[in-house]
Design an enzyme around this catalytic site. Structure first.
Site, mmCIF file in Angstrom:
data_model
loop_
_atom_site.group_PDB
_atom_site.id
_atom_site.type_symbol
_atom_site.label_atom_id
_atom_site.label_comp_id
_atom_site.label_asym_id
_atom_site.label_seq_id
_atom_site.Cartn_x
_atom_site.Cartn_y
_atom_site.Cartn_z
ATOM 1 N N PHE A 12 40.822 -47.743 52.558
ATOM 2 C CA PHE A 12 41.908 -48.711 51.981
ATOM 3 C C PHE A 12 43.679 -47.154 51.774
ATOM 4 C CE2 PHE A 12 43.590 -52.041 49.373
ATOM 5 C CZ PHE A 12 44.585 -53.140 50.769
ATOM 6 N N THR A 100 38.991 -45.809 57.232
ATOM 7 C CA THR A 100 38.384 -44.368 56.641
ATOM 8 C C THR A 100 38.827 -43.066 57.240
ATOM 9 O OG1 THR A 100 36.162 -43.538 57.740
ATOM 10 C CG2 THR A 100 36.716 -45.190 55.392
ATOM 11 N N GLY A 211 58.346 -33.550 56.842
ATOM 12 C CA GLY A 211 57.526 -34.286 56.496
ATOM 13 C C GLY A 211 56.457 -34.457 58.431
ATOM 14 N N GLU A 214 52.576 -30.239 59.204
ATOM 15 C CA GLU A 214 51.865 -29.961 58.174
ATOM 16 C C GLU A 214 52.312 -28.472 57.626
ATOM 17 O OE1 GLU A 214 48.744 -32.412 57.520
ATOM 18 O OE2 GLU A 214 48.565 -33.603 59.113
ATOM 19 N N LYS A 229 41.895 -36.666 71.545
ATOM 20 C CA LYS A 229 42.474 -37.793 71.891
ATOM 21 C C LYS A 229 42.186 -37.583 72.997
ATOM 22 C CE LYS A 229 46.371 -38.367 67.906
ATOM 23 N NZ LYS A 229 47.932 -37.990 68.269
#
Lengths: 355, 355
Positions: A12, A100, A211, A214, A229
C-alpha cells in the site's frame, strides 16, 4: 446487474494507494461502461493488514494509511499480525493486485504472493516487475495451468502501453525487433543536455534537484533499469528468454556536451535506447546504449521524462507508441486496465455507451 | 488440438486476396502460438462465388482469381450465380471477413452482409468502413444481442492500431480528445512541400505520378477521408455520435509553399489533423484542418505517407501511436488480428512460446 469482482491489494505504497483512490473515482464508470463492480476486500502490508468481507471504502483506507502509517489498527478488520500472504490465503478474493516494492534480484515478496494467488486460481495484475525478470515464463505457464490470468502492464512501463500493444494490437504479427526509450530519468538528462547545452553532471544535478533522478542514479543512467524492462518486454512479446545480465549495456554518463551538440548539428537526437532483435539463428539479442536518432525517427520526439517503444513487425510494418503517465497514478491506471481486460468477454467491445 | 474457425470472405479485391495469402503464410504460426486453425470455406464476389465444405487453399484461390478474373467457374465449388449474401446464408461459417469496396454513402453491400451475418450469430471482422460511418452503434448493439463479435480495426487505419489501442490499452481511461494524422496522401504532399519547397500543385503531381494520390484527389486533400475516419474513431472510442458532415473541414489545397516554409522557420510542421474533443456539455465536437505542429509534438514525426493518432486521457496522460503498414497487406494483417482477438480467451496471453 454489474458483475462483482472481489480483489485484494498487496503493498500500500504510492502505487497501491493511487490505485485505491482510482478505484473509488472510477466506480460509476466501471459499472456503466464495463458492467463491473470491483470490491476491495483487503489490503496487505508488512506491518499489518486489513480484511473485510463486506468490502472496504478504498479512498478512506488510503487516507487512514497516510494518517496512521499502517493498517493493522484499522477499526474495521485490522489484523496487526497479518501480512499480504495471509490475506491471499484467507480473503477468498478472485484477484490479487500486487504493488509491493520491487526486488529485481529475488522478486520477493511479490514472487511468493503471485505464486500463492495463481495456485489458488486467483487472477493477478502486477505493478511489480521483480518476479518477472527471472520467472515470467514459468509464472505465465503456472497461471494457465490454474485457469488464472496474469497481467503486468503496469510493471513494464506504467501507463505507456507496451505489452498489450504487442499482444493485442499486433496479434498475428511477428515482432522482429523492439527499440525502447524506457527510462524517464536518462531521457530527461539527455533532453536537458541537448536543449540547454549543459554537461552530463549539470543536467544530472538539475534532475536530482527536481526529484526526477535519485541521489544514486546508477540504476537509471547506466542502463540497468532499461535492460530490466527491455528483457521483460522481449520475453513477453518476442518469446525471448533473456536475463538482464545478458543485455549489453552502455550508460549515458560518458556522453559529453560536445557529442550531444555535434549530434544536434547533424539533426540527430541522443536517446538511451534499449534494442532487442531476433537474429538469423532465432535467438533474441539485446543491448542498451545511447543512440543518435535522426529527427524523423518516431522515438526522436520522446522528450523529457517521457517514454516510447517501437515494434518492427513482419506484416504490420513499424508501430511506435509514445507517452503515457509514468507516475504512481499512471501505474494505477495500468493496473485497472489489466483488471478490465481480464474480465472482458473475448471479442466484446465495451458495453453501455461505448458500443 | 487447434480450435477450428470456419470463415468466409466477401470481396476478393486486393485486401481480400492479401488476406487469403496471409492466412496461408501464417497457418503454422496460428496453430502454434494461438491454437487456431482458420479454415476458408468460401469467397463471395459480385460475379460469382466459391464454396467448399472441405475448406479451400487460400493462396491458390487468390491465384485463380487473378488468372480468371472471377470465382464462379472454380472447379472446386464455383457458384456462378451466387453473390456474397448467398454464401453468408449457406456456408455455415462462424465468421465473416468483409472486404467489399467501400460506399461511404450507403454502406452497401457490406451493410447487408454484416447485418445478415450478425443476425445468424456469426462474428464479423471488416476492412470496409462504409457500414459503420452511419450505423456503428446499432450494428454493435445488434452484434451483442446476437452473441457475436464485431471488429473493424482494418477499417479505421489498416495496420495502425487505433480502435484497439483505445479499447484495450487505454481501458478504464476516459478519452478526452483525439488528434489524428489519418490520411497518407495529404501527409505525403505536406511532407514533400516542406522538404523540397515545392508548391501544393507540384507536390500533388508528384504524388499522383507515384500512385500515392488519385487522379481526383478531392476526398483525400479536402479532408473528407480524414473526417470519415475521425468520426468513426470518435464514435467507437469516445461514445460519440458524429456524422462526417458534422465534422468541420478545411483541406490542404489552399496552403502555400510560403506558409509551409514560414512554419518550418518557426520550428513547426504542417499536418492535416483531425481533432475530436469532448466539450463541457459532454458532446463531442470534431474538426479537420491543417495545423502547424511544434517539432516535439508526437505527430510531428509522422512523415511521408505514414499515419498516427494521439489520445488524451484523464488517467493515463497522452498516448500516441504512429506507423503501421497502410497498404492492402497492412489491412489484411489487421483483419487477422481481429480474428485472433475474437477467438482469444479473456485475459489469456498467447499460448505456446509466447507465454
Amino acid at each position: 446487474m454489474a458483475e462483482q469482482v472481489r480483489i485484494i491489494v498487496c503493498g500500500f505504497g504510492r502505487v497501491g494507494r493511487s490505485f485505491a483512490r482510482l478505484l473509488e473515482a472510477k466506480a460509476e464508470t466501471l459499472a456503466r461502461d464495463y458492467g463491473l463492480e470491483i470490491q476491495l476486500h483487503g489490503v496487505g502490508e508488512l506491518e499489518g493488514s486489513v480484511i473485510s468481507p463486506k468490502g472496504l471504502a478504498p479512498a478512506a483506507l488510503a487516507d487512514y494509511f497516510e494518517t496512521h502509517g499502517g493498517l493493522g489498527g484499522h477499526p474495521e478488520g485490522g489484523r496487526p499480525e497479518w501480512k499480504g500472504i495471509d490475506l491471499i490465503r484467507e480473503a477468498g478474493a478472485g484477484l490479487l493486485v500486487e504493488t509491493t516494492p520491487t526486488d529485481i534480484r529475488t522478486g520477493e515478496p511479490a514472487l511468493t504472493h503471485i505464486r500463492t494467488a495463481l495456485g489458488r486460481g486467483m487472477h493477478v495484475v502486477s505493478a511489480n516487475k521483480g518476479p518477472f525478470i527471472r520467472h515470467y515464463r514459468t509464472l505465465q505457464a503456472f497461471a494457465r495451468d490454474n485457469g488464472a490470468a496474469l497481467r503486468l502492464s503496469a510493471a513494464a512501463a506504467a501507463a505507456l502501453p507496451t505489452l498489450d500493444v504487442a499482444q493485442t494490437c499486433l496479434a498475428g504479427a511477428e515482432i522482429l525487433a523492439i527499440e525502447g526509450v524506457l527510462n524517464g530519468t536518462s531521457n530527461y538528462i539527455l533532453t536537458e543536455m541537448r536543449k540547454s547545452g549543459r554537461s552530463y553532471g549539470e543536467a544530472l544535478s538539475e534532475a536530482q534537484r527536481l526529484g526526477i533522478a535519485e541521489t544514486d542514479p546508477t540504476l537509471d543512467v547506466e542502463g540497468h533499469d532499461t535492460a530490466n524492462k527491455l528483457a521483460l518486454i522481449a520475453n513477453v512479446c518476442m518469446g525471448a528468454d533473456l536475463l538482464p545480465e545478458q543485455v549489453g549495456r552502455t550508460g549515458i554518463s560518458g556522453l559529453t556536451a560536445e557529442e550531444v551538440h555535434a549530434a544536434g548539428e547533424e539533426g540527430r537526437i541522443f536517446r538511451l535506447v534499449g534494442r532487442a532483435e531476433r537474429g538469423p539463428d532465432g535467438a533474441v539479442r539485446a543491448r542498451v546504449a545511447p543512440m543518435g536518432l535522426p529527427r524523423d525517427h518516431p522515438l526522436a520526439a520522446v522528450d523529457g521524462a517521457e517514454k516510447g517503444i517501437t515494434y518492427t513487425t513482419d506484416t504490420m510494418g513499424r508501430v511506435t507508441v509514445v507517452g503515457g503517465k509514468s507516475d504512481p497514478k499512471g501505474a494505477a491506471a495500468a493496473l485497472l486496465k489489466d483488471i478490465l481486460n481480464i474480465h472482458r468477454a473475448p471479442g466484446a467491445a465495451r458495453s453501455g455507451r461505448y458500443s
